[in-house]
Design a protein around this motif. Structure first.
Motif, PDB file in Angstrom:
ATOM      1  N   PRO A   2      -4.413 -17.957 -27.842  1.00  0.00           N
ATOM      2  CA  PRO A   2      -3.872 -18.239 -27.054  1.00  0.00           C
ATOM      3  C   PRO A   2      -4.666 -18.777 -25.903  1.00  0.00           C
ATOM      4  N   ARG A   3      -4.700 -18.560 -24.608  1.00  0.00           N
ATOM      5  CA  ARG A   3      -5.567 -19.377 -23.750  1.00  0.00           C
ATOM      6  C   ARG A   3      -6.565 -18.833 -23.656  1.00  0.00           C
ATOM      7  N   PRO A   4      -7.517 -19.939 -23.113  1.00  0.00           N
ATOM      8  CA  PRO A   4      -8.745 -18.763 -23.162  1.00  0.00           C
ATOM      9  C   PRO A   4      -8.626 -18.875 -21.385  1.00  0.00           C
ATOM     10  N   HIS A   5      -9.392 -17.191 -21.461  1.00  0.00           N
ATOM     11  CA  HIS A   5      -9.753 -15.951 -20.250  1.00  0.00           C
ATOM     12  C   HIS A   5     -10.929 -16.271 -20.272  1.00  0.00           C
ATOM     13  N   PRO A   6     -11.534 -16.328 -18.468  1.00  0.00           N
ATOM     14  CA  PRO A   6     -12.518 -16.041 -17.950  1.00  0.00           C
ATOM     15  C   PRO A   6     -13.042 -15.068 -18.380  1.00  0.00           C
ATOM     16  N   GLY A   7     -12.115 -13.652 -18.559  1.00  0.00           N
ATOM     17  CA  GLY A   7     -12.633 -12.384 -19.076  1.00  0.00           C
ATOM     18  C   GLY A   7     -13.089 -12.435 -20.474  1.00  0.00           C
ATOM     19  N   ASP A   8     -13.394 -13.675 -20.945  1.00  0.00           N
ATOM     20  CA  ASP A   8     -13.585 -13.597 -22.766  1.00  0.00           C
ATOM     21  C   ASP A   8     -14.576 -12.996 -22.761  1.00  0.00           C
ATOM     22  N   ASP A   9     -14.921 -13.606 -21.923  1.00  0.00           N
ATOM     23  CA  ASP A   9     -16.615 -12.872 -22.315  1.00  0.00           C
ATOM     24  C   ASP A   9     -17.366 -11.941 -22.253  1.00  0.00           C
ATOM     25  N   ASP A  10     -16.472 -11.269 -21.396  1.00  0.00           N
ATOM     26  CA  ASP A  10     -17.175  -9.747 -20.383  1.00  0.00           C
ATOM     27  C   ASP A  10     -17.313  -9.074 -21.719  1.00  0.00           C
ATOM     28  N   PRO A  11     -18.770  -8.175 -21.885  1.00  0.00           N
ATOM     29  CA  PRO A  11     -18.809  -7.427 -23.057  1.00  0.00           C
ATOM     30  C   PRO A  11     -18.450  -5.597 -23.075  1.00  0.00           C
ATOM     31  N   LEU A  12     -17.555  -5.807 -21.376  1.00  0.00           N
ATOM     32  CA  LEU A  12     -16.739  -4.595 -21.689  1.00  0.00           C
ATOM     33  C   LEU A  12     -15.870  -5.090 -21.767  1.00  0.00           C
ATOM     34  N   LEU A  13     -14.828  -6.024 -21.680  1.00  0.00           N
ATOM     35  CA  LEU A  13     -13.555  -5.716 -22.474  1.00  0.00           C
ATOM     36  C   LEU A  13     -13.472  -5.975 -23.803  1.00  0.00           C
TER      37      LEU A  13
END
Lengths: 349, 447
Positions: free
Chosen positions: A257-268
């Motif tokens: 799927p399309r990458p999302h800016p929040g992808d690297d967020d360790p909380l997610l």
């Protein structure tokens, strides 16, 4: 009205009364584990004692009720096979001995189950005799132990036997097993091509091993899918973490799927359980079937369970009060009175 | 054996006709697959010998001719999901499939049989089945497989309405699937990977349609009038009015008449739960009718009843207490986990890595899942028990009763069948033990 419970009754009929029953003294009360079907060897088959506070009488009542619920008809009926109007076409004249035996058998499922349990017990306690019994039936009809050498859990004990006979049997079994293994291998080797993977990818999150930089698509970023409200589970396959070599459940092959800016967020990032290896999967998929008794689900340990709910025996609401005489639960006065009538006719004053 | 000389079919080319049988305890689902063409739907045949109050006997599909089901008694060849009484089963099969005038006539010696059985059968019963199929009926080729696994040979994602691009090919058998089969005798949970059941994780709870019908019968006999000989009527009633409660406590509250002298609003008005059921009287009505609850009080009902001489039952908590047994078997003292716990017990023996895939692909089949709200309740209960990240999808095929048959019919056209089926020659050469081993070994892992 209360003559200290002493009442003279001019009657010779006996009734099962509450209060006492003959029970074998085997320590703490046993839970009826093999409840519905099999009470013959119930005492022997208890896996563990529990502190169940049901008295023997309640136990019996429960068992009887469950048995009643398990019947096809309320009364015993015997429906003979009606004569056929036109006469059958299939040659009816001759049965093989096996067929004749099967057709004439009047055994019920409970009988068969008892036989099976007895056979298991025999195989456990006396492997030599069990092997002998199986060897004594050379017909193809010898059903259980020899037939399911690899399938049923019991007969593995036969290898332990010291006698020549059982040793020979074990050898035969081993040879058979080996043959089968080879056959299986032969079957496995040629087929490695796979149909293209398509279906459950939307929902089945391709599991990764724990890894910090797992990508995670935001729900809003993916197209809205009504049935699959689950799209936030979609993840990009991670070449390092996914068992690439897996042949059985191959990795997600479609574009991520399309990458999302929040992808690297360790909380997610969510923890993803390790995916079973091919060997594990193979072991699971080729494991032999469980026996009828093993597959029956039983209660988990006491702590992890909610207490049993009790209901009013008359109207079905919560059973909030107990009848003082017989312990039946009822909800309130109205139902208690209805119950008293029945209680009286059943147990006397 | 005499049979070996007589059999003429077989040889290398497999028979072109396949009889697919899902031999359930309540009904047989039967149909043919010829070459690449399968019947659209199986014929559904009652799997019983029945006798009405005039001592007239019915065998299998003859039951359709029966009109008055009062005091019907049944003899069923299948007990607990397994064929036990072959005398009766042979008679039914003969009349349905092999007689000259049988409705689905076929010649066994030129036919392959695919028979669905319940998982975890007793080996003795399996052997009996194999022997009957070859030695009595003489089928040319035969496979006996566990019913839940056949369900994987369908387009599972279509059941879930998974959005797909048109070019995606469907996997048959499905890659991963958790199948719940809730039938007449019991309810089983079977995880399936690529059409292979994971035997170690198959679990069963002994609650099925029969138990629920009998429980309803008991409740009615205690509260209204004796229905203990009216199993058939009670079963019709169960199918018509019972539903799975989404909030058991609330519904139970609504249907309580209250303490002495109390007049509870919900009880008097029916609370949206109470329903009237008109029992068949065996003269004018032969099947029960559900009616909206008439809150006019006992007097108005009595007046109407006197005018029409019909027997009306008011069903309140019976409607949802009965299916509740599936989710809480302990309500009647059966010490087994409910359906959601059953799923969890099954999953607990599998690696956690498989959980997401299984939980997202739960398919329920069998007659009991037609009860209203069954899926929603199961999903709700499962969501409480599984890790937060897991998606739980529960779906039921359009017709859950014939789903296993449809899967088996697809299986009959799949290449797997050639690897698994056993011919009569092989049976005669290697014996029943070999056949039993071959069937229980299954497909193995490859492909």
């Amino acid at each position: 009205m209360n003559n200290f419970g002493v009442i003279e009754i001019a009657s010779t009929t006996t009734k099962t009364t509450p209060g006492w029953a003959y029970v074998p003294d085997t320590g703490p009360t046993l839970p009826a584990v093999a409840q519905p079907s099999n009470r013959k060897r119930a005492a022997r088959n208890q896996p563990a004692l529990s502190l169940s506070d049901l008295s023997a009488r309640e136990e019996t009542r429960l068992r009887k009720e469950l048995e009643a619920l398990d019947r096809d008809n309320h009364r015993d009926v015997n429906i003979p096979i009606p004569p056929r109007p036109g006469g059958g076409s299939r040659a009816q004249n001759k049965h093989t001995p096996n067929v004749r035996k099967i057709l004439q058998s009047q055994k019920t499922f409970a009988n068969h189950l008892d036989d099976y349990i007895a056979m298991l017990a025999l195989a456990e306690s006396n492997p030599v005799a069990a092997a002998a019994m199986n060897a004594a039936q050379p017909k193809p009809s010898t059903p259980t132990a020899s037939a399911s050498k690899s399938a049923s859990p019991a007969p593995s004990a036969s290898a332990a036997g010291a006698s020549k006979r059982s040793a020979a049997a074990a050898k035969r079994a081993a040879a058979k097993e080996k043959q089968e293994q080879e056959k299986k291998k032969a079957r496995q080797t040629p087929k490695l091509e796979r149909e293209p993977e398509a279906e459950p990818q939307q929902q089945q999150p391709p599991p990764h091993q724990q890894d910090d930089d797992v990508e995670m698509a935001d729900t809003a970023a993916t197209p809205v899918q009504p049935a699959a409200a689950s799209s936030n589970q979609e993840q990009e396959p991670n070449p390092q973490t996914y068992p690439r070599e897996s042949q059985i459940l191959p990795p997600y092959a479609k574009p991520p799927p399309r990458p999302h800016p929040g992808d690297d967020d360790p909380l997610l990032v969510s923890a993803i359980p390790p995916f079973p290896s091919d060997d594990e999967l193979r072991a699971l998929m080729t494991a032999p079937p469980l026996s009828y008794l093993e597959a029956r689900a039983t209660w988990a340990e006491e702590e992890s369970r909610y207490p049993v709910r009790v209901f009013c025996a008359v109207c079905g609401y919560w059973g909030r009060v107990k009848c003082m005489k017989c312990g039946t639960r009822v909800c309130a006065l109205d139902c208690l009175e209805t119950h008293r009538e029945e209680c009286l006719t059943r147990y006397g004053l | 054996m005499a049979g070996s000389r007589k059999s003429r079919a077989a040889g290398p080319p497999p028979p072109s006709v396949t009889l697919v049988l899902d031999n359930g305890a309540d009904t047989i689902k039967a149909g043919f697959v010829t070459g690449d063409k399968a019947d659209d739907r199986p014929r559904i045949i009652p799997n019983c010998l029945a006798r009405d109050r005039h001592k007239k006997a019915y065998v299998g599909s003859e039951l359709e001719k029966c009109r008055d089901f009062g005091e019907m008694a049944f003899r069923r060849p299948v007990e607990k999901g397994f064929i036990v009484n072959w005398e009766a089963q042979r008679e039914i099969w003969d009349r349905e499939f092999f007689d000259d005038k049988a409705p689905q006539r076929c010649d066994p010696s030129e036919t392959r049989l695919i028979l669905a059985e319940q998982p975890n059968a007793l080996p003795a019963l399996q052997t009996h089945c194999d022997q009957m199929v070859f030695e009595e009926f003489g089928f040319a080729s035969y496979y006996r497989g566990i019913g839940p696994a056949f369900n994987a040979y369908q387009d599972i994602q279509a059941i879930f309405h998974t959005p797909r691009t048109p070019d995606t090919s469907t996997d048959i058998p499905a890659e991963i699937l958790l199948l719940i089969d809730s039938g007449y005798s019991h309810t089983t949970v079977t995880p399936i990977v690529h059409g292979r059941p994971l035997h170690q994780a198959i679990r069963r709870v002994d609650v099925g349609g029969k138990l629920m019908t009998n429980y309803l019968t008991r409740l009615l006999s205690v509260r209204h009038f004796d229905m203990r000989n009216e199993t058939y009527i009670a079963n019709e009633m169960k199918e018509a009015v019972c539903y799975v409660s989404m909030d058991f406590n609330r519904d139970l509250e609504k249907t309580w008449k209250g303490t002495r002298g109390e007049r509870r609003e919900d009880y008097l008005s029916g609370g949206g739960i109470a329903k009237d059921y008109v029992l068949p009287d065996s003269h004018t009505i032969f099947h029960g009718v559900v009616r909206e609850y008439d809150p006019g009080g006992a007097s108005s009902r009595a007046r109407r009843a006197a005018a029409s001489t019909e027997d009306v039952l008011t069903l309140r908590n019976e409607r949802f207490v009965v299916p509740e047994l599936l989710f809480n078997p302990s309500d009647i003292g059966l010490r087994q986990p409910g359906l959601a716990d059953l799923v969890m017990q099954s999953l607990s023996v599998l690696p956690i890595g498989l959980w997401p895939g299984l939980l997202a692909n739960i398919v329920v089949v069998g007659g009991n899942v037609r009860l209203d709200n069954f899926i929603q309740r199961l999903q709700m209960e499962l969501l409480k028990r599984v890790p937060d990240e897991c998606v739980v999808r529960v779906a039921r095929p359009e017709d859950p009763v014939i789903s296993t048959w449809l899967g088996a019919a697809n299986f009959a056209r799949h290449e797997h069948v050639e690897r698994l089926a056993v011919t009569k020659q092989e049976y005669e050469e290697f014996g029943a033990g070999w056949v039993a081993r071959k069937f229980s070994a299954g497909l193995g892992v490859d492909s």
